[in-house]
Design a protein around this motif. Structure first.
Motif, PDB file in Angstrom:
ATOM      1  N   GLN A 165       3.457  12.806 -51.590  1.00  0.00           N
ATOM      2  CA  GLN A 165       3.410  11.711 -52.540  1.00  0.00           C
ATOM      3  C   GLN A 165       3.400  10.595 -52.189  1.00  0.00           C
ATOM      4  O   GLN A 165       2.678   9.578 -52.688  1.00  0.00           O
ATOM      5  CB  GLN A 165       4.128  12.140 -53.817  1.00  0.00           C
ATOM      6  CG  GLN A 165       4.000  13.286 -54.579  1.00  0.00           C
ATOM      7  CD  GLN A 165       5.001  13.612 -55.600  1.00  0.00           C
ATOM      8  OE1 GLN A 165       6.281  13.581 -55.302  1.00  0.00           O
ATOM      9  NE2 GLN A 165       4.747  14.297 -56.804  1.00  0.00           N
TER      10      GLN A 165
ATOM     11  N   THR B 104       8.099  24.331 -47.493  1.00  0.00           N
ATOM     12  CA  THR B 104       9.425  23.624 -47.006  1.00  0.00           C
ATOM     13  C   THR B 104      10.731  24.103 -47.466  1.00  0.00           C
ATOM     14  O   THR B 104      11.603  24.446 -46.960  1.00  0.00           O
ATOM     15  CB  THR B 104       9.144  21.985 -46.899  1.00  0.00           C
ATOM     16  OG1 THR B 104       7.864  21.692 -46.369  1.00  0.00           O
ATOM     17  CG2 THR B 104      10.147  21.356 -46.248  1.00  0.00           C
ATOM     18  N   GLU B 105      10.675  24.019 -48.825  1.00  0.00           N
ATOM     19  CA  GLU B 105      11.851  24.334 -49.579  1.00  0.00           C
ATOM     20  C   GLU B 105      12.386  25.761 -49.158  1.00  0.00           C
ATOM     21  O   GLU B 105      13.632  25.823 -48.955  1.00  0.00           O
ATOM     22  CB  GLU B 105      11.560  24.211 -50.869  1.00  0.00           C
ATOM     23  CG  GLU B 105      11.118  23.044 -51.444  1.00  0.00           C
ATOM     24  CD  GLU B 105      12.338  21.999 -51.543  1.00  0.00           C
ATOM     25  OE1 GLU B 105      13.318  22.176 -51.661  1.00  0.00           O
ATOM     26  OE2 GLU B 105      12.133  20.780 -51.458  1.00  0.00           O
TER      27      GLU B 105
ATOM     28  N   HIS C   7      12.472   9.716 -54.484  1.00  0.00           N
ATOM     29  CA  HIS C   7      12.281  10.860 -54.987  1.00  0.00           C
ATOM     30  C   HIS C   7      11.010  11.546 -54.893  1.00  0.00           C
ATOM     31  O   HIS C   7      10.896  12.531 -55.266  1.00  0.00           O
ATOM     32  CB  HIS C   7      12.769  10.845 -56.650  1.00  0.00           C
ATOM     33  CG  HIS C   7      14.112  10.176 -56.580  1.00  0.00           C
ATOM     34  ND1 HIS C   7      14.339   9.261 -57.600  1.00  0.00           N
ATOM     35  CD2 HIS C   7      15.176  10.568 -56.276  1.00  0.00           C
ATOM     36  CE1 HIS C   7      15.698   8.886 -57.630  1.00  0.00           C
ATOM     37  NE2 HIS C   7      16.237   9.574 -56.646  1.00  0.00           N
TER      38      HIS C   7
ATOM     39  N   MET D 255       0.278  20.535 -51.407  1.00  0.00           N
ATOM     40  CA  MET D 255       1.514  19.724 -51.402  1.00  0.00           C
ATOM     41  C   MET D 255       2.392  20.164 -52.600  1.00  0.00           C
ATOM     42  O   MET D 255       2.066  20.334 -53.869  1.00  0.00           O
ATOM     43  CB  MET D 255       1.236  18.394 -51.383  1.00  0.00           C
ATOM     44  CG  MET D 255       1.309  17.721 -52.758  1.00  0.00           C
ATOM     45  SD  MET D 255       0.814  15.967 -52.441  1.00  0.00           S
ATOM     46  CE  MET D 255       1.755  15.051 -53.567  1.00  0.00           C
TER      47      MET D 255
ATOM     48  N   LYS E 259      12.305  25.206 -57.632  1.00  0.00           N
ATOM     49  CA  LYS E 259      11.719  24.976 -56.213  1.00  0.00           C
ATOM     50  C   LYS E 259      10.867  26.208 -56.043  1.00  0.00           C
ATOM     51  O   LYS E 259       9.656  25.749 -56.030  1.00  0.00           O
ATOM     52  CB  LYS E 259      12.877  24.555 -55.305  1.00  0.00           C
ATOM     53  CG  LYS E 259      13.895  23.342 -55.507  1.00  0.00           C
ATOM     54  CD  LYS E 259      13.141  22.035 -55.142  1.00  0.00           C
ATOM     55  CE  LYS E 259      14.054  20.978 -55.388  1.00  0.00           C
ATOM     56  NZ  LYS E 259      13.151  19.778 -55.548  1.00  0.00           N
TER      57      LYS E 259
ATOM     58  N   GLU F 192       8.898  19.642 -40.813  1.00  0.00           N
ATOM     59  CA  GLU F 192       7.915  18.780 -40.680  1.00  0.00           C
ATOM     60  C   GLU F 192       8.098  17.435 -40.762  1.00  0.00           C
ATOM     61  O   GLU F 192       7.609  16.652 -40.414  1.00  0.00           O
ATOM     62  CB  GLU F 192       7.145  19.149 -42.101  1.00  0.00           C
ATOM     63  CG  GLU F 192       8.105  18.561 -43.462  1.00  0.00           C
ATOM     64  CD  GLU F 192       7.545  18.838 -44.824  1.00  0.00           C
ATOM     65  OE1 GLU F 192       6.252  18.917 -44.845  1.00  0.00           O
ATOM     66  OE2 GLU F 192       8.324  18.846 -45.921  1.00  0.00           O
TER      67      GLU F 192
HETATM   68  N1  LIG Z   1      13.495  14.765 -51.558  1.00  0.00           N
HETATM   69  C1  LIG Z   1      12.963  15.201 -52.636  1.00  0.00           C
HETATM   70  N2  LIG Z   1      13.528  14.844 -53.868  1.00  0.00           N
HETATM   71  C2  LIG Z   1      13.085  15.415 -55.014  1.00  0.00           C
HETATM   72  N3  LIG Z   1      11.999  16.133 -55.108  1.00  0.00           N
HETATM   73  C3  LIG Z   1      11.513  16.664 -53.692  1.00  0.00           C
HETATM   74  C4  LIG Z   1      12.014  16.157 -52.708  1.00  0.00           C
HETATM   75  N4  LIG Z   1      11.180  16.647 -51.504  1.00  0.00           N
HETATM   76  C5  LIG Z   1      10.547  17.524 -52.342  1.00  0.00           C
HETATM   77  N5  LIG Z   1      10.351  17.445 -53.634  1.00  0.00           N
HETATM   78  C6  LIG Z   1       9.740  18.115 -54.412  1.00  0.00           C
HETATM   79  O1  LIG Z   1       9.951  19.660 -54.219  1.00  0.00           O
HETATM   80  C7  LIG Z   1       8.946  20.388 -54.573  1.00  0.00           C
HETATM   81  C8  LIG Z   1       8.767  21.201 -53.359  1.00  0.00           C
HETATM   82  O2  LIG Z   1       8.252  20.369 -52.100  1.00  0.00           O
HETATM   83  P1  LIG Z   1       7.944  20.973 -50.601  1.00  0.00           P
HETATM   84  O3  LIG Z   1       8.222  19.863 -49.666  1.00  0.00           O
HETATM   85  O4  LIG Z   1       8.986  22.264 -50.247  1.00  0.00           O
HETATM   86  O5  LIG Z   1       6.447  21.397 -50.733  1.00  0.00           O
HETATM   87  P2  LIG Z   1       5.808  22.004 -49.538  1.00  0.00           P
HETATM   88  O6  LIG Z   1       5.143  23.066 -49.897  1.00  0.00           O
HETATM   89  O7  LIG Z   1       6.513  22.111 -48.135  1.00  0.00           O
HETATM   90  O8  LIG Z   1       4.755  20.909 -49.684  1.00  0.00           O
HETATM   91  P3  LIG Z   1       4.602  19.694 -48.447  1.00  0.00           P
HETATM   92  O9  LIG Z   1       3.047  19.991 -47.832  1.00  0.00           O
HETATM   93  O10 LIG Z   1       4.706  18.490 -49.089  1.00  0.00           O
HETATM   94  O11 LIG Z   1       5.401  19.875 -47.356  1.00  0.00           O
HETATM   95  C9  LIG Z   1       7.567  19.394 -54.846  1.00  0.00           C
HETATM   96  O12 LIG Z   1       7.470  19.475 -56.149  1.00  0.00           O
HETATM   97  C10 LIG Z   1       8.293  18.161 -54.421  1.00  0.00           C
HETATM   98  O13 LIG Z   1       7.776  16.908 -55.002  1.00  0.00           O
END
Ligand SMILES: Nc1ncnc2c1ncn2[C@@H]1O[C@H](COP(=O)(O)OP(=O)(O)OP(=O)(O)O)[C@@H](O)[C@H]1O
Ligand SMILES: Nc1ncnc2c1ncn2[C@@H]1O[C@H](COP(=O)(O)OP(=O)(O)OP(=O)(O)O)[C@@H](O)[C@H]1O
Ligand SMILES: [Mg+2]
Ligand SMILES: [Mg+2]
Lengths: 500, 310, 296, 310
Positions: free
Chosen positions: A153, A300-301, A148, A295, A275, A342
């Motif tokens: 992380q 990414t979301e 998760h 992070m 998100k 990514e």
């Molecule tokens: N598979 C997952 N299950 C649960 N929560 C997730 C999952 N992947 C990401 N998250 C959470 O969703 C949120 C957004 O994550 P995301 O990967 O979109 O961030 P980001 O800005 O792209 O950063 P990163 O540099 O890590 O890619 C974060 O709080 C992350 O912990």
């Protein structure tokens, strides 16, 4: 005897006849941070796996404090005081954070040998993991299941695991490829503390600025051969790059040659519960929009939502003023959107398929004769793309698994390009890619923009965000905190908004 | 590495050739044309099923319902194959239609629910067996027309018709796997499903196709079997799934998906067929036959693996 | 106890129907299905409720089914045993629960309330005797076994071997299992033809399915005229084949009689009426001469 | 996400409870103590095997030789269990020893060669069947001592002895999986084998343990079966492997390794047992039983998956 804790003599290793390492010598002093540099495929990881006992060398020896470790199983090497953060994230998804950290070194209820040896004491490891993570300043629950966590992380957990072993030598193979500035700063503080305690670190990274920040000594490998060892103070970036690639790279970030055109993509008030929320931006033809943030900021979301990989709850996405909602990547691709993930291994390429088969996978419609494949056109298009992107491969039939990271990335970019997108989202496009290849990718991204495409580039490397973007969108905890122009953006300003 | 993986692909060839050599030396009856034709004939049904399940395994799935599909399609076809009732095409279409429908049902449940293929096809294996018994009321359906019986029992220029069907099916399946977009997508889905989806492949559609094709090939096997023994038997085909899956895996298809070839599967099926034929030829006591069979299967794959080790 | 039982009978007659539970060896076996159908018909005729379950050739499952019948409180149990020994615990369970249990078609080592059926060993003796007679006590014989280790296989093996022993002129060239299956029987025969060719004088298949497979293989090899094929069960296909002359003989076992008598005996036992403890229904050899009597 | 996966874990519980409820409403005979004890008794053998194969599947493997191990160990134990020959402990040790040895053999071949577990255990399935027939000369081994027959047929305070064995085995297996280092390593190996190796876990050793334990539990099942039917049967246990694997997967163990619980497997085994028991109770015609069985199994897992969907 000496102030060297680890000495390596004449290591060689071949994989099915191809020499990956050729007579490598390497000395590590007590309490130093020793950077190991080289292009993708230079043999750095293979070398490190030999040190830890995961790969058996064909010849040569490894001495830890004078003791010959050659032929030791990883179980023993770990006990003798070498630990390693692996380049590929090696976690057990179904186990908890604490269980992952102490995997292989489980605490037993009565210590070794007692009547309850073999019985787990999970409350003890939870306690220790909590203390450790706390000390590192990372906010991750020890009882959370590993699967998760976000990739960043997971990487922090891997770091925690390596330092919890009380090792004398810690190998860090690209520990920062998945984490952003804030965590990098945390890691560097940890490294300085370890150094102060006399722990030696072997540090591998493709991020030049990090190397000069943290390392005392630098050793360079090229094509499996030892090139040289220098004190970090004796080198500058250009000199180091020259050692690595054997030539100079003058300008890292190419300039735009074409003016920005009309708007291609616009996103209004986009939101997904938990998100991100209220995301509004647009990208124009010929423009590169950088997405910066820490992070978990949600970058990414957002990309995944636009590409139809995730659903979204509110707002509007339009392409050339027409609202769209892609429910699957197929629809997004058909609408002219491309996405380079990514997660290269997970969402990027198909490892056991050839370069050709990977590159044409999204655009098979261009190579169909009825249901059959037009191998001819496929072959010529692939060869063209290999030439355009300067992909280093033994041929179109080579399996992608056997390419270096940078070349794997180019294959994925090639696949996206062949589907003729107008808008391309690149998520951490240079993660784990060496300087030479980075430079190629930057040139490529700029030339795509110059060809009239709209580019969204997500990156945790501020230098490349600053160097390449025309505008920069900064996100913090799922909210958009700034939209900066190239002129006004600085590293400090971005960081300020990123933690807002 | 590339060189080696190529060798790996041929490893099972070598193992197979070696076993044939040993057999040829131990009994002169092995390498006669008539015996080779008999082996081909005996292998045909398992090979057809193995082709079908190779597609499925390449996409990372599994199909345990093959044997039951053989029974259902056999009974269904036989019910329309009595002399002087319907033209030959009717039982064929009924059988193939039933098989495709069952395969499509597997595909539908697998793609629409999150239930693992193992459970879905285990379920349809049981359901199919029940259907075959219900359709036939638990009794063999016999008295079939001569044309129908030709399919499994006839010869063309001395070559048993099942061998001809086998060769055609092999050619078609190879082409589908290597020369069509569908085949390419199968490898992609099995090799990395999320990446395949992100590449724009409609993963569910590919899976639907794969299970349907597997049903169709099982039906072909069912018709061949029914025609060969001139009866539609509700309890036919029990355990065929394991033989078919074994042939595919022996031939180098990995259960984790993304790899496999039809040639490998054909060799796998031939290997099993050759062993069981020659154990009879050598008159090995039936208890020991099973022991020998198991040892040789493991041995052949070990031999195959020696080249791949690193 | 006759008086008591008549009391009970009148109570039953006024109220609910008698319930009989039947567990069958395998409802995928044509002969057993025939026995089961005969039981069904007889039960309807006599106005009793019949619950039929399929043990799918598993003695364990059969024991469990009998256990369930006892739990449900049926009035009588009919068991078509999977195994001589392994199905025996079911007899004990029923006896302990004081529920009459009738074995149909084959035996168990534990003694049931009554037995209705025929002795499997005898069927093989009849078949092999016919072979011996036709070959004039001299020749090469092949034997095709059923599923190894199953009761019917063992008994038919015993019966056949007895006769072979008594006829030293008969040589058993080879024996293998065809697992009761027609396709397997056919493949096995094909392989035997490769090995022994002209040397084969007769094939004894332990059931008709395998026998039919042997006939197909011999026909394809053009050897049918030269090799005698005899099997057991007299399923409709086999009777047709005997009529056509492709199968030389089969051994008829009367499914209808076995099923009907089993129900009659069970009802009598449940009502505590007098019944015959051993109802033996004889086998009959079916050849071209008398096949007309068996074809409907 | 966390919340959902928790629900997912209990989903099969709910599905199971629902099915029991429906059954209880449709026949009053279902929810009687005697019937529940019968079900427990009937489920015990499959559950033991399913526990064993759960360990194996958690490490990412598979074991198809369970059924044959049941036969071999049953025959082996029975051969030493005739009245007035050896003390009870001898047949027990012989059976358990034979099972462990066969399991260890599986583990050895799997870890030393690169042959996939599917093929290795398919091979030993065939070999084991042959061995059982050779050992017993194809004849059931009967005339067993009363003490031996007590294991599968006896009661303690009205509770059938197999249920007691089942509960003990369940407790032990749960503890091994959750409370010991070995159990932790099983999840690690199945969850990510290279990561486990890099953490210093001796992967081969874990696999050896797992297959050996699976053999041991199969032997326990074989002894229970033999004792229950008071005969060592060379053809016993055929097809048991599929039921055991089904129980594990229905209970949430993923064939790709790294997940699974003993509680889930127990529920899976109970589910199969309850369905087959109640179909008899409801007097469903045997052909339709199979159809219903298949439908319910798929249905239960679909129901289970509804909670997990995302
Ligand atoms: N598979 C997952 N299950 C649960 N929560 C997730 C999952 N992947 C990401 N998250 C959470 O969703 C949120 C957004 O994550 P995301 O990967 O979109 O961030 P980001 O800005 O792209 O950063 P990163 O540099 O890590 O890619 C974060 O709080 C992350 O912990
Ligand atoms: N298991 C293996 N089998 C075959 N070839 C291998 C294997 N592992 C590594 N190689 C090859 O050995 C060479 C060195 O790889 P290695 O991973 O050590 O490079 P690296 O310097 O760590 O590169 P990067 O910076 O991309 O991580 C490469 O050509 C790679 O393809
Ligand atoms: Mg590396
Ligand atoms: Mg990201």
């Amino acid at each position: 005897m000496s102030d060297y804790i680890l000495r390596v003599k004449g290591i060689s290793k071949s994989f099915s006849g191809v020499k990956a390492l050729d007579n490598i010598h390497f000395d590590l002093k007590k309490g130093e941070v020793h950077a190991l540099m080289g292009e993708n495929g230079a043999g750095k990881s293979t070398f490190m796996k030999i040190l830890i006992g995961l790969v058996v060398p064909d010849s040569g020896e490894v001495l830890l404090e004078g003791e010959n470790l050659s032929g030791s199983h990883v179980t023993e090497t770990l006990k003798k005081g070498i630990s390693m953060i692996h380049q590929e994230i090696l976690i057990i998804p179904e186990l908890t954070v604490a269980q992952n950290i102490f995997l292989g070194r489980e605490r037993e209820v009565s210590g070794k040998g007692g009547i309850l040896s073999g019985w787990l004491n999970d409350s003890e490891i939870n306690r220790q993991a909590a203390a450790l993570l706390d000390r590192m300043g990372v906010n991750i629950a020890p009882k959370a299941k590993m699967k998760h966590l976000s990739v960043a992380q997971m990487q922090m957990v891997e770091i925690a695991k390596a330092i919890s072993n009380n090792a004398k030598v810690i190998i860090m193979d690209e520990p920062t490829s998945a984490i952003s500035e804030k965590e990098v700063a945390t890691l560097f503080q940890i490294i300085r503390d370890l150094k102060a305690q006399g722990v030696s670190i072997i540090y591998i990274s493709h991020k030049m600025d990090e190397i000069f920040q943290i390392s005392d000594t630098i050793t360079v490998l090229r094509d499996g051969k030892y090139i040289g060892t220098k004190r970090a103070a004796e080198l500058d970036q250009n000199a180091l790059i020259a050692m690595m690639v054997g030539r100079e790279i003058d300008q890292m970030f190419p300039e735009a040659t074409q003016p920005v055109g009309h708007e291609l993509l616009s996103v209004k008030n986009l939101g997904r519960a938990g998100k991100f929320a209220n995301i509004t931006f647009n990208v124009k033809s010929g423009e590169i929009l950088g997405l910066a943030g820490l992070m978990g900021a949600g970058r990414t979301e957002i990309a995944r939502a636009i590409f139809g990989l995730d659903h979204w709850d509110e707002g509007e996405i339009s392409i050339k003023q027409t609202p769209i909602r892609a429910r699957t990547p197929r629809e997004a691709i058909d609408r002219g959107i491309g996405y380079v993930s990514e997660d290269r291994k997970g969402l990027g390429f198909i490892p056991r398929m050839s370069v050709k088969d990977n590159i044409t996978l999204s655009s098979m419609n261009n190579h169909r004769k009825g249901g059959f494949i037009n191998t001819h056109s496929e072959q010529s298009v692939t060869e063209q793309m290999i030439a355009d992107l300067k992909i280093k491969t033994a041929g179109t039939g080579q399996h992608v698994t056997y390419l270096s990271g940078g070349n794997q990335q180019k294959v994925v970019i090639g696949r996206v390009l062949l589907a003729s997108p107008e808008i391309i989202m690149l998520d951490e496009p240079t993660r784990g890619v060496d300087v030479g290849a980075k430079f190629e990718i930057y040139k490529l991204i700029r030339s795509l923009a110059d060809r009239g495409m709209a580019i969204i580039m997500i990156s945790s490397e501020l230098p490349e965000i600053l160097g390449l973007s025309d505008r920069i969108l900064v996100l913090s905890k799922g909210k958009q905190t700034a939209l900066l122009s190239k002129a006004e953006a600085t590293q400090e300003l971005i960081m300020r908004y990123a933690v807002a | 590495m590339n060189r080696f993986s190529k060798f790996g692909q041929y490893g099972i060839f070598l193992a197979f050739a070696l076993i044939c050599l040993v057999l040829a030396l131990s009994t002169p009856k092995f390498f006669t044309i008539s015996n080779l034709l008999i082996i081909g004939n005996q292998v045909s049904i398992n090979a057809l099923l193995a082709f079908g399940v190779t597609f499925v395994i390449i996409t990372g799935g599994i199909d345990l319902s093959l044997g039951s599909m053989v029974a259902v399609t056999g009974v269904a076809a036989a019910s329309f194959a009595h002399p002087d009732t319907y033209p030959l095409v009717v039982p064929l279409l009924v059988g193939l239609g039933a098989g495709s429908a069952m395969g499509a049902f597997n595909g539908l449940v697998i793609t629409k629910s999150k239930v693992p293929p193992f459970i879905v096809t285990l379920g349809t294996m049981t359901i199919g067996r029940g259907l075959a018994l219900i359709l036939s009321k638990g009794r063999p359906v016999s008295n079939l027309s001569d044309e129908f019986n030709f399919i499994g029992g006839g010869n063309i220029a001395g070559i048993p018709f099942p061998i001809i069907i086998l060769l055609i099916a092999f050619a078609v399946c190879s082409v589908v796997l290597n020369k069509t977009i569908l085949g390419r997508y199968m490898y992609a889905v099995g090799g990395n499903e999320p990446a395949a989806r992100a590449s724009g492949i409609r993963v569910s559609r590919v899976k639907m196709w794969v299970y349907t094709i597997c049903g169709l090939l099982s039906a072909l096997g069912g018709i061949l079997l029914t025609s060969r023994i001139t009866t539609g038997q509700p309890n036919a085909g029990a355990g065929f799934e394991l033989d078919a899956i074994a042939a595919a895996i022996i031939g180098g298809t990995s259960t984790s998906g993304g790899t496999g070839t039809m040639t490998g599967t054909l060799i796998g099926a031939l290997l099993i067929g050759v062993i069981s034929n020659s154990l009879d030829l050598l008159n090995v006591t039936s208890y020991y036959q099973q022991v020998v069979m198991g040892v040789i299967i493991i041995g052949a794959v070990v031999l195959d693996g020696v080249g791949k080790k690193d | 106890g006759c008086n008591q039982s008549s009391n009970k009978e009148s109570a039953d007659g006024g109220g609910k129907k008698l319930v009989i539970g039947a567990t069958m060896l395998s409802m995928q076996n044509e002969f057993i299905v025939n026995v089961s159908d005969a039981m069904e018909a007889k039960a309807k005729e006599m106005g009793v409720e019949l619950i039929t379950v399929d043990a799918e050739r598993s003695a364990l499952k059969q024991v469990e089914q009998v256990e369930s019948f006892i739990g449900q409180g049926v009035d009588a149990i009919i068991m078509n045993p999977c195994e001589v020994e392994a199905s025996s615990p079911a007899i004990k369970l029923a006896m302990d629960a004081k529920i009459p249990i009738i074995n149909v078609n084959s035996e168990t080592s534990a003694k049931p309330t009554a037995f209705v059926g025929s002795d499997d060993t005898e069927s093989a003796r009849i078949a092999m005797r016919y072979i011996a007679e036709k070959l004039g006590g001299k020749g090469n014989v092949l034997m095709m076994h059923g599923f190894m280790g199953q009761a019917a296989q063992i008994r038919r093996d015993n019966g056949a071997k007895e006769i072979l022993k008594a006829n030293p002129g008969l040589k058993l060239l080879a024996e293998q299992t065809g697992e009761w299956d027609r396709a397997k029987g056919m493949s096995l025969t094909e392989n035997w033809i490769q090995s022994y060719g002209d040397k084969i004088n007769a094939i004894f298949a332990q059931n008709d399915e395998m026998g039919m497979g042997a006939v197909k293989a011999l026909e394809a090899a053009g050897l049918k005229g030269k090799v005698l094929v005899v099997s057991v069960d007299a399923i409709p296909d086999a009777l047709q084949a005997v009529k056509k002359g492709t199968l030389d003989a089969t051994v008829f076992q009367n499914a209808k009689e076995q099923g009907g008598k089993a129900i009659e005996t069970a009802v009598k036992a449940a009502k505590k009426e007098a019944f015959e403890k051993d109802v033996l229904i004889p086998f009959q050899l079916v050849t071209k001469e008398n096949v007309g009597n068996f074809l409907k």
